[in-house]
Design an enzyme around this catalytic site. Structure first.
Site, PDB file in Angstrom:
ATOM      1  N   GLU A 216      37.318  33.863  24.657  1.00 13.06           N
ATOM      2  CA  GLU A 216      36.290  34.892  24.440  1.00 13.06           C
ATOM      3  C   GLU A 216      36.924  36.122  23.790  1.00 13.06           C
ATOM      4  O   GLU A 216      37.929  36.636  24.277  1.00 13.06           O
ATOM      5  CB  GLU A 216      35.637  35.256  25.790  1.00 13.06           C
ATOM      6  CG  GLU A 216      34.819  36.527  25.823  1.00 13.06           C
ATOM      7  CD  GLU A 216      33.618  36.545  24.866  1.00 13.06           C
ATOM      8  OE1 GLU A 216      32.868  35.552  24.831  1.00 13.06           O
ATOM      9  OE2 GLU A 216      33.455  37.563  24.170  1.00 13.06           O
ATOM     10  N   VAL A 282      29.533  30.916  19.428  1.00 19.00           N
ATOM     11  CA  VAL A 282      29.770  32.355  19.248  1.00 19.00           C
ATOM     12  C   VAL A 282      28.486  33.089  18.858  1.00 19.00           C
ATOM     13  O   VAL A 282      28.520  34.152  18.254  1.00 19.00           O
ATOM     14  CB  VAL A 282      30.876  32.617  18.189  1.00 19.00           C
ATOM     15  CG1 VAL A 282      32.220  32.113  18.685  1.00 19.00           C
ATOM     16  CG2 VAL A 282      30.523  31.972  16.842  1.00 19.00           C
ATOM     17  N   GLY A 283      27.353  32.509  19.209  1.00 18.80           N
ATOM     18  CA  GLY A 283      26.070  33.145  18.913  1.00 18.80           C
ATOM     19  C   GLY A 283      25.291  32.351  17.880  1.00 18.80           C
ATOM     20  O   GLY A 283      25.792  31.368  17.321  1.00 18.80           O
ATOM     21  N   ALA A 332      13.526  31.307  24.576  1.00 22.22           N
ATOM     22  CA  ALA A 332      12.319  30.529  24.337  1.00 22.22           C
ATOM     23  C   ALA A 332      11.075  31.274  24.825  1.00 22.22           C
ATOM     24  O   ALA A 332      10.069  31.354  24.109  1.00 22.22           O
ATOM     25  CB  ALA A 332      12.438  29.183  25.052  1.00 22.22           C
ATOM     26  N   HIS A 456      10.586  32.848  56.006  1.00 20.65           N
ATOM     27  CA  HIS A 456      11.907  32.634  56.596  1.00 20.65           C
ATOM     28  C   HIS A 456      12.046  31.173  57.001  1.00 20.65           C
ATOM     29  O   HIS A 456      11.106  30.624  57.584  1.00 20.65           O
ATOM     30  CB  HIS A 456      12.083  33.510  57.833  1.00 20.65           C
ATOM     31  CG  HIS A 456      13.368  33.240  58.558  1.00 20.65           C
ATOM     32  ND1 HIS A 456      14.581  33.672  58.058  1.00 20.65           N
ATOM     33  CD2 HIS A 456      13.635  32.547  59.700  1.00 20.65           C
ATOM     34  CE1 HIS A 456      15.542  33.273  58.887  1.00 20.65           C
ATOM     35  NE2 HIS A 456      14.996  32.583  59.883  1.00 20.65           N
TER      36      HIS A 456
END
Ligand code: FAD
Ligand code: NAD
Length: 479
Positions: A216, A282-283, A332, A456
């Site tokens: 990265e 990377v995009g 989306a 719960h």
């Protein structure tokens, strides 16, 4: 059949197909043109999301999770399974079946709503103001036809960004589509980019047994997320064996006989790594190749995105654009909501998209989800805020599931108590975020959520307790 429509949508991804269905529901005569070809060589509606994105990646995430649990979760429950094996053809085949079911489903929905589907590349042609818009469709065999409409919605989506020194070859250096279709589990998988795709598909193959190294470029992990949440997530991913190298820049990727040889630079200098497969994630960039004739007047920005105003209008009479092809997050559900809104605006109704409450989800284990502002964004903007947190370690249901990691962090305005952001890492947070989005959409306060009865034992009690914790009155932890 007449070639004149009220609306033509170019692109049948989650932005375009939803726009087409909504337009048809509103009584508009609608066509949708899409060029995506499925594995069987036939038209496959649904765009990136259904074919090579959201749906197939979640199918593999779920299959790989089952496999991982056998070795890493079952023993805690006293269950032992000897010699568990995966048949990769079945693993990938199940994903393909799901894709086919859903892409075929769009075809059925088009038929049911009387949307006419065209298979081919659509190009918007230039026209004079007030004229109807024409779209030229080029089929795979090169044959052309022209259809026209009063309104055209451009929904051409996005494609992966390619690095010049690590070009996709579809075999050794792959994009998301390639990493969804490996024919064997790579022993060593390299991933460039610790973003959403890198983490999700890196997780799939790690769970299947790959040694996964993620390179990265940025020094901070998951810098788009809230820093506390990113830190907790990084710790869990490291435990799972995802080797994430931050502040590391790839210089070269060479395919040789024994694998892909990577050269990258990190804080300690130049490093070498050999992997069997390399996923470059990377995009993505907006896609508009062949979409626009030269004289349409539709403008692209410096990143190749179609320029639109807050109503997704291009400024050219009757031409709209939505989804990944325009500004905003490449998600989306963001594209789909724009599709609905534009169809409604065209029909003279009040469309609406609230960009401030779009939820973000990363489907790793644990999942990461958020909506609204991060603590850093609020600090930088000088907005006074208060924070409540609650760990899943104190949630009975999470402990019973043996998935008690992570936390919910709620940020509210210091004076008005209005919820400004909610950030989560933990089990099932992809679903828990919806409650917070509803609260934010209705301009709710942390007290509103604190006063609502939550069942719960459920994971949603973490949201309830985080809301209580904003005012330092969480019950099941110290404040
Ligand atoms: P697309 O889905 O890209 O569709 C555009 C369509 O238009 C394509 O079918 C394309 O072939 C067609 N087209 C383009 N130009 C033309 C033309 N000139 N003529 C005819 N057809 C044309 N988002 C989420 O919200 N959740 C997720 O979990 C998620 N997971 C993802 C996982 C992966 C691996 C990837 C790659 C993406 C993921 N995304 C996810 C992002 C999501 O897929 C996109 O945001 C979404 O598909 C964008 O929708 P769209 O309709 O704008 O474009
Ligand atoms: P991304 O923007 O999420 O991550 C890309 C990462 O690559 C970033 O961390 C960036 O800093 C890094 N990077 C960029 N250039 C680099 C370089 N040269 N070397 C090393 N690292 C580099 O992009 P993505 O993961 O490719 O995903 C694309 C889009 O698809 C995203 O915008 C996302 O919204 C969408 N998507 C969404 C989901 C989901 O909603 N769960 C899943 C997958 C993809």
């Amino acid at each position: 059949m007449s070639d004149k429509f009220d609306v033509i949508v170019i692109g049948a991804g989650p932005a375009g197909y939803v726009a087409a269905i909504r337009a048809a529901q509103l009584g508009l005569k609608t066509a949708c043109v899409d060029a995506f070809t499925g594995k069987d060589g036939k038209q496959a509606l649904g765009g990136t999301c259904l074919n090579v994105g959201c749906i197939p990646s979640k199918a593999l995430l779920d299959s790989s999770r089952q496999y991982w649990n056998i070795a890493h979760n079952f023993p805690v429950h006293g269950i032992s399974v000897k010699d568990a094996k995966v048949d990769l053809a079945t693993f990938i085949g199940r994903k393909d079946k799901i894709v086919k079911q859903f892409t075929g489903g769009i075809g059925q929905l088009f038929k049911a709503n009387k949307v006419t589907a065209f298979f081919g590349t659509g190009k918007l042609l230039g026209s004079k103001a007030g004229d109807s818009k024409s779209v030229e469709i080029t089929a795979a065999d090169g044959s052309k036809q022209t259809i026209s409409a009063t309104n055209v919605i451009l929904a051409s989506g996005s494609i992966p960004i390619e690095l010049p020194f690590a070009k996709f070859d579809g075999k050794n250096i792959v994009d998301n589509a390639g990493a969804l279709d490996f024919t064997e589990v790579p022993k060593r998988l390299g991933v460039i980019g610790a973003g959403v795709i890198g983490l999700e598909l890196g997780s799939v193959w790690r769970r299947m047994g790959s040694e996964v190294t993620i390179i990265e470029a940025l020094p901070d992990f998951l810098s788009v997320a809230d820093a506390d949440i990113a830190k907790l997530a990084a710790k869990e991913f490291a435990k799972q064996g995802l080797d994430i190298k931050l502040d590391a820049k790839l210089n070269k990727a060479e395919v040789k006989k024994d694998g892909v040889h990577l050269t990258y630079t990190d804080k300690s200098g130049e490093q070498q790594l050999v992997v069997d497969k390399l996923l470059v994630a990377v995009g993505r960039r907006a896609y508009s190749t062949g979409l626009l004739a030269d004289d349409t007047g539709v403008k692209l920005d410096e990143r190749g995105r179609i320029v639109v105003d807050e109503h997704c209008h291009t400024g050219v009479d009757g031409v709209w654009a939505i989804g990944d092809a325009v500004r905003g997050p490449m998600l989306a559900h963001k594209g789909s909501e724009e599709g609905v809104a534009v169809a409604e605006w065209i029909a003279g109704k009040a469309g609406h998209v609230n960009y401030d409450t779009v939820p973000f989800v990363i489907y790793t284990e644990p999942e990461v989800a958020w909506a609204g502002k991060t603590e850093k964004e609020l600090k930088d903007a000088g907005v006074p805020y208060k924070v409540g947190t609650f760990p899943f370690a104190a949630i009975g249901r999470a402990v019973a599931m043996n998935e008690a990691v992570g936390q919910v962090k709620m940020i509210a305005h210091a004076d008005t108590d209005r919820i400004l952001g909610v950030h989560m890492v933990g089990p099932g947070v992809s679903e828990l975020i919806a409650e917070c989005v509803v609260a934010m959409e209705f301009k709710g306060s942390s007290e509103d959520l604190a006063r609502i009865v939550h069942a719960h034992p459920t994971l949603s009690e973490a949201v309830h307790e985080a809301a209580l914790s904003v005012d330092k009155r969480a019950i099941h932890k110290g404040n």
